[in-house]
Design a protein around this motif. Sequence first.
Motif, PDB file in Angstrom:
ATOM      1  N   SER A  12       0.798  -1.231   0.000  1.00  0.00           N
ATOM      2  CA  SER A  12       0.000   0.000   0.000  1.00  0.00           C
ATOM      3  C   SER A  12       0.829   1.278   0.000  1.00  0.00           C
ATOM      4  O   SER A  12       0.305   2.360  -0.211  1.00  0.00           O
ATOM      5  CB  SER A  12      -0.921  -0.003   1.226  1.00  0.00           C
ATOM      6  OG  SER A  12      -0.140  -0.136   2.401  1.00  0.00           O
TER       7      SER A  12
ATOM      8  N   GLY B  78       5.826   3.355  14.359  1.00  0.00           N
ATOM      9  CA  GLY B  78       4.881   3.361  13.243  1.00  0.00           C
ATOM     10  C   GLY B  78       3.508   3.907  13.621  1.00  0.00           C
ATOM     11  O   GLY B  78       3.208   4.158  14.799  1.00  0.00           O
ATOM     12  N   THR B  79       2.694   4.070  12.588  1.00  0.00           N
ATOM     13  CA  THR B  79       1.317   4.535  12.778  1.00  0.00           C
ATOM     14  C   THR B  79       0.511   3.492  13.543  1.00  0.00           C
ATOM     15  O   THR B  79      -0.415   3.822  14.288  1.00  0.00           O
ATOM     16  CB  THR B  79       0.644   4.759  11.404  1.00  0.00           C
ATOM     17  OG1 THR B  79       1.582   5.392  10.541  1.00  0.00           O
ATOM     18  CG2 THR B  79      -0.594   5.611  11.519  1.00  0.00           C
ATOM     19  N   GLN B  80       0.881   2.229  13.312  1.00  0.00           N
ATOM     20  CA  GLN B  80       0.135   1.147  13.960  1.00  0.00           C
ATOM     21  C   GLN B  80       0.160   1.328  15.486  1.00  0.00           C
ATOM     22  O   GLN B  80      -0.860   1.215  16.152  1.00  0.00           O
ATOM     23  CB  GLN B  80       0.777  -0.196  13.562  1.00  0.00           C
ATOM     24  CG  GLN B  80      -0.026  -1.399  13.941  1.00  0.00           C
ATOM     25  CD  GLN B  80      -1.098  -1.702  12.907  1.00  0.00           C
ATOM     26  OE1 GLN B  80      -1.944  -0.863  12.600  1.00  0.00           O
ATOM     27  NE2 GLN B  80      -1.074  -2.889  12.356  1.00  0.00           N
TER      28      GLN B  80
ATOM     29  N   ASN C  50      -1.870   4.479  16.537  1.00  0.00           N
ATOM     30  CA  ASN C  50      -3.320   4.238  16.593  1.00  0.00           C
ATOM     31  C   ASN C  50      -3.680   3.379  17.813  1.00  0.00           C
ATOM     32  O   ASN C  50      -4.644   3.656  18.527  1.00  0.00           O
ATOM     33  CB  ASN C  50      -3.795   3.526  15.317  1.00  0.00           C
ATOM     34  CG  ASN C  50      -3.724   4.422  14.094  1.00  0.00           C
ATOM     35  OD1 ASN C  50      -3.841   5.645  14.199  1.00  0.00           O
ATOM     36  ND2 ASN C  50      -3.524   3.838  12.927  1.00  0.00           N
TER      37      ASN C  50
ATOM     38  N   TYR D  85      -8.476   0.393   6.763  1.00  0.00           N
ATOM     39  CA  TYR D  85      -7.436  -0.511   7.262  1.00  0.00           C
ATOM     40  C   TYR D  85      -7.980  -1.229   8.502  1.00  0.00           C
ATOM     41  O   TYR D  85      -8.500  -0.580   9.423  1.00  0.00           O
ATOM     42  CB  TYR D  85      -6.244   0.366   7.603  1.00  0.00           C
ATOM     43  CG  TYR D  85      -4.980  -0.333   7.998  1.00  0.00           C
ATOM     44  CD1 TYR D  85      -4.351  -1.228   7.137  1.00  0.00           C
ATOM     45  CD2 TYR D  85      -4.379  -0.049   9.219  1.00  0.00           C
ATOM     46  CE1 TYR D  85      -3.160  -1.836   7.497  1.00  0.00           C
ATOM     47  CE2 TYR D  85      -3.185  -0.640   9.576  1.00  0.00           C
ATOM     48  CZ  TYR D  85      -2.587  -1.538   8.720  1.00  0.00           C
ATOM     49  OH  TYR D  85      -1.411  -2.128   9.080  1.00  0.00           O
TER      50      TYR D  85
ATOM     51  N   ASN E 144      -9.598   7.628   8.041  1.00  0.00           N
ATOM     52  CA  ASN E 144      -8.283   7.406   7.417  1.00  0.00           C
ATOM     53  C   ASN E 144      -8.316   8.184   6.104  1.00  0.00           C
ATOM     54  O   ASN E 144      -9.089   7.862   5.216  1.00  0.00           O
ATOM     55  CB  ASN E 144      -8.100   5.890   7.195  1.00  0.00           C
ATOM     56  CG  ASN E 144      -6.928   5.545   6.295  1.00  0.00           C
ATOM     57  OD1 ASN E 144      -6.985   4.592   5.523  1.00  0.00           O
ATOM     58  ND2 ASN E 144      -5.852   6.285   6.386  1.00  0.00           N
TER      59      ASN E 144
ATOM     60  N   ASN F 213      -7.087   3.971   2.780  1.00  0.00           N
ATOM     61  CA  ASN F 213      -6.731   2.616   2.376  1.00  0.00           C
ATOM     62  C   ASN F 213      -7.980   1.774   2.629  1.00  0.00           C
ATOM     63  O   ASN F 213      -8.433   1.733   3.783  1.00  0.00           O
ATOM     64  CB  ASN F 213      -5.561   2.122   3.228  1.00  0.00           C
ATOM     65  CG  ASN F 213      -5.249   0.653   3.032  1.00  0.00           C
ATOM     66  OD1 ASN F 213      -5.782   0.014   2.145  1.00  0.00           O
ATOM     67  ND2 ASN F 213      -4.379   0.119   3.894  1.00  0.00           N
TER      68      ASN F 213
ATOM     69  N   ASP G  65      -6.029   8.931  10.714  1.00  0.00           N
ATOM     70  CA  ASP G  65      -4.807   8.255  10.291  1.00  0.00           C
ATOM     71  C   ASP G  65      -4.429   8.883   8.953  1.00  0.00           C
ATOM     72  O   ASP G  65      -5.115   8.703   7.946  1.00  0.00           O
ATOM     73  CB  ASP G  65      -5.109   6.755  10.166  1.00  0.00           C
ATOM     74  CG  ASP G  65      -3.924   5.950   9.660  1.00  0.00           C
ATOM     75  OD1 ASP G  65      -3.151   6.480   8.849  1.00  0.00           O
ATOM     76  OD2 ASP G  65      -3.794   4.783  10.065  1.00  0.00           O
TER      77      ASP G  65
ATOM     78  N   VAL H  39      -1.468   8.563   7.236  1.00  0.00           N
ATOM     79  CA  VAL H  39      -0.201   7.978   6.815  1.00  0.00           C
ATOM     80  C   VAL H  39       0.059   8.162   5.306  1.00  0.00           C
ATOM     81  O   VAL H  39       1.199   8.131   4.861  1.00  0.00           O
ATOM     82  CB  VAL H  39      -0.128   6.492   7.273  1.00  0.00           C
ATOM     83  CG1 VAL H  39      -1.026   5.594   6.458  1.00  0.00           C
ATOM     84  CG2 VAL H  39       1.296   5.990   7.311  1.00  0.00           C
ATOM     85  N   TYR H  40      -1.018   8.390   4.520  1.00  0.00           N
ATOM     86  CA  TYR H  40      -0.850   8.592   3.065  1.00  0.00           C
ATOM     87  C   TYR H  40      -0.887  10.070   2.669  1.00  0.00           C
ATOM     88  O   TYR H  40      -0.791  10.398   1.492  1.00  0.00           O
ATOM     89  CB  TYR H  40      -1.951   7.842   2.295  1.00  0.00           C
ATOM     90  CG  TYR H  40      -1.912   6.355   2.536  1.00  0.00           C
ATOM     91  CD1 TYR H  40      -0.969   5.556   1.907  1.00  0.00           C
ATOM     92  CD2 TYR H  40      -2.779   5.753   3.438  1.00  0.00           C
ATOM     93  CE1 TYR H  40      -0.898   4.195   2.156  1.00  0.00           C
ATOM     94  CE2 TYR H  40      -2.715   4.390   3.691  1.00  0.00           C
ATOM     95  CZ  TYR H  40      -1.768   3.627   3.040  1.00  0.00           C
ATOM     96  OH  TYR H  40      -1.689   2.274   3.288  1.00  0.00           O
TER      97      TYR H  40
ATOM     98  N   SER I 285       3.332   8.269   9.947  1.00  0.00           N
ATOM     99  CA  SER I 285       4.678   7.692  10.072  1.00  0.00           C
ATOM    100  C   SER I 285       5.456   7.996   8.808  1.00  0.00           C
ATOM    101  O   SER I 285       4.943   8.625   7.874  1.00  0.00           O
ATOM    102  CB  SER I 285       4.589   6.180  10.244  1.00  0.00           C
ATOM    103  OG  SER I 285       4.254   5.582   8.997  1.00  0.00           O
TER     104      SER I 285
ATOM    105  N   THR J 104       6.380   5.601   6.900  1.00  0.00           N
ATOM    106  CA  THR J 104       6.260   4.350   6.143  1.00  0.00           C
ATOM    107  C   THR J 104       5.828   4.570   4.693  1.00  0.00           C
ATOM    108  O   THR J 104       6.531   4.189   3.762  1.00  0.00           O
ATOM    109  CB  THR J 104       5.246   3.409   6.832  1.00  0.00           C
ATOM    110  OG1 THR J 104       5.765   3.029   8.100  1.00  0.00           O
ATOM    111  CG2 THR J 104       5.002   2.153   6.019  1.00  0.00           C
TER     112      THR J 104
ATOM    113  N   ARG K 141      10.304   1.833  11.196  1.00  0.00           N
ATOM    114  CA  ARG K 141       9.225   1.762  12.193  1.00  0.00           C
ATOM    115  C   ARG K 141       9.152   3.044  13.027  1.00  0.00           C
ATOM    116  O   ARG K 141       9.235   3.005  14.252  1.00  0.00           O
ATOM    117  CB  ARG K 141       9.395   0.530  13.118  1.00  0.00           C
ATOM    118  CG  ARG K 141       9.553  -0.786  12.423  1.00  0.00           C
ATOM    119  CD  ARG K 141       8.444  -1.135  11.452  1.00  0.00           C
ATOM    120  NE  ARG K 141       7.110  -1.095  12.010  1.00  0.00           N
ATOM    121  CZ  ARG K 141       6.094  -0.418  11.445  1.00  0.00           C
ATOM    122  NH1 ARG K 141       6.269   0.293  10.329  1.00  0.00           N
ATOM    123  NH2 ARG K 141       4.925  -0.428  12.000  1.00  0.00           N
TER     124      ARG K 141
HETATM  125  C1  PLP Z   1      -4.103   3.306   7.092  1.00  0.00           C
HETATM  126  C2  PLP Z   1      -2.885   2.640   7.622  1.00  0.00           C
HETATM  127  N1  PLP Z   1      -2.462   2.937   8.856  1.00  0.00           N
HETATM  128  C3  PLP Z   1      -1.365   2.358   9.372  1.00  0.00           C
HETATM  129  C4  PLP Z   1      -0.637   1.431   8.648  1.00  0.00           C
HETATM  130  C5  PLP Z   1       0.595   0.847   9.276  1.00  0.00           C
HETATM  131  O1  PLP Z   1       1.635   1.764   9.043  1.00  0.00           O
HETATM  132  P1  PLP Z   1       2.974   1.881   9.873  1.00  0.00           P
HETATM  133  O2  PLP Z   1       4.027   1.186   9.073  1.00  0.00           O
HETATM  134  O3  PLP Z   1       3.213   3.354   9.944  1.00  0.00           O
HETATM  135  O4  PLP Z   1       2.772   1.278  11.210  1.00  0.00           O
HETATM  136  C6  PLP Z   1      -1.047   1.082   7.367  1.00  0.00           C
HETATM  137  C7  PLP Z   1      -0.316   0.064   6.577  1.00  0.00           C
HETATM  138  O5  PLP Z   1      -0.750  -0.398   5.546  1.00  0.00           O
HETATM  139  C8  PLP Z   1      -2.199   1.723   6.838  1.00  0.00           C
HETATM  140  O6  PLP Z   1      -2.633   1.446   5.602  1.00  0.00           O
END
Ligand code: PLP
Length: 377
Positions: A26, A75-77, A80, A112, A156, A160, A188, A190-191, A214, A216, A225
């Motif tokens: 992604s 990371g974003t994970q 969140n 996501y 988001n 995604n 979120d 991240v994009y 992030s 990423t 990360r």
């Molecule tokens: C919307 C969204 N948030 C978070 C993540 C995870 O990202 P990160 O690598 O920053 O933890 C993804 C990964 O595909 C994502 O699509």
Amino acid sequence: MRIEPFGLERWFAKYEHEADIMLAESGIRSLDASRFDLDPGKLGYVIPTNGDPELRASVGDRYGRSADEVLFTCGTQEANFLTFLSLVTDHAPPGEDGIGAGTHAVVVTPTYQALHAVPEAFGEVTRVELSPPDWRLDPDAIDDAIREDTAVVVLNNPNNPTGRYHDAERVRAVYDVAADNDAYLLCDEVYRLLSTDPQPPVASLGAHGISTTSLTKAYGLAGIRFGWLAGPEPVVERAWKWKDYTTISPGLIGQHVAKQALGRREDRILSENRDLANTHRDRVTDWIDRHGLDWHEPVGVNAFPTVPDGFTDGREFCRTVVEDAGVVLAPGDLFGFPDRFRLGFGLPTPELEEGLDRVSRVIEPRVAAVNGKGEGA
Ligand SMILES: Cc1ncc(COP(=O)(O)O)c(C=O)c1O
């Protein structure tokens, strides 16, 4: 408490290792480590554990917020996850830190999986499901779903899997609905920086805005990360309190690379990555048109088109593509839309070309068979 298996990760775990081409990633293709200095000196924890104060101050500036309103994460994970832990499970005595208690979240889907599965494990979720073809966000639908015990509304943007980038006006309207109900809006983002015209981040909209992101997806630095959450200090403070029990500090090498990527080199990295995304989007648009598929033209590098004729659903299509052509796509049922599949076009150009050609070679005979049958009937 029960967590759903992460369907997309399980799908990748099954197929990605053996396949030749990953056409479902992604984010943008990864940058080479040789572009960065990788030596931060002694390999201890990041101290203080919420992240380097100067870097937090400079990240905070991006949101009109202070260093204490930013927490660096893995990371974003993790950003969140900590936000959900803080808002949906953590009920400090009323008034202790000014954060209202709530176990309910409103989540805009498709999205996501982590953005609804984690709050579903911790509390209760009402989904506001958007519809194709344009996946338009309706602030009134959020208003209908929000309750007295809603702690957070989750978005988001850009999205995604759909690639939909909701405009600033609608996001502001959703923010107002959340704020009027004393809930936070967690976005979120991240994009976001893959857009050539990024909108104001949600953490800059006011006291109820929280942004997570992030390096990423937009920078091509998944392996470091490194991400963060930015928002009101009591929420950031509570998330830091939880972080002591998850990863303690962000990774030191990640932070060292982040200082470089967010410094002088940032414009160059982002413009390279946006150029790649834009050129590839044009290429994928031609491919989508050639095969007569429907999609919403995306921001970022995720496409969510309809499944070609001749296949029962996205799962059968993606299984055939990976087994016969060695190319990984992601079935749309993982996002609640079995008639679609997700294609990621951020990979290096020769791999993208090869991947699209291979998928075409799977699609064409099936479509021809369907058309042949149609004519005979
Ligand atoms: C919307 C969204 N948030 C978070 C993540 C995870 O990202 P990160 O690598 O920053 O933890 C993804 C990964 O595909 C994502 O699509």
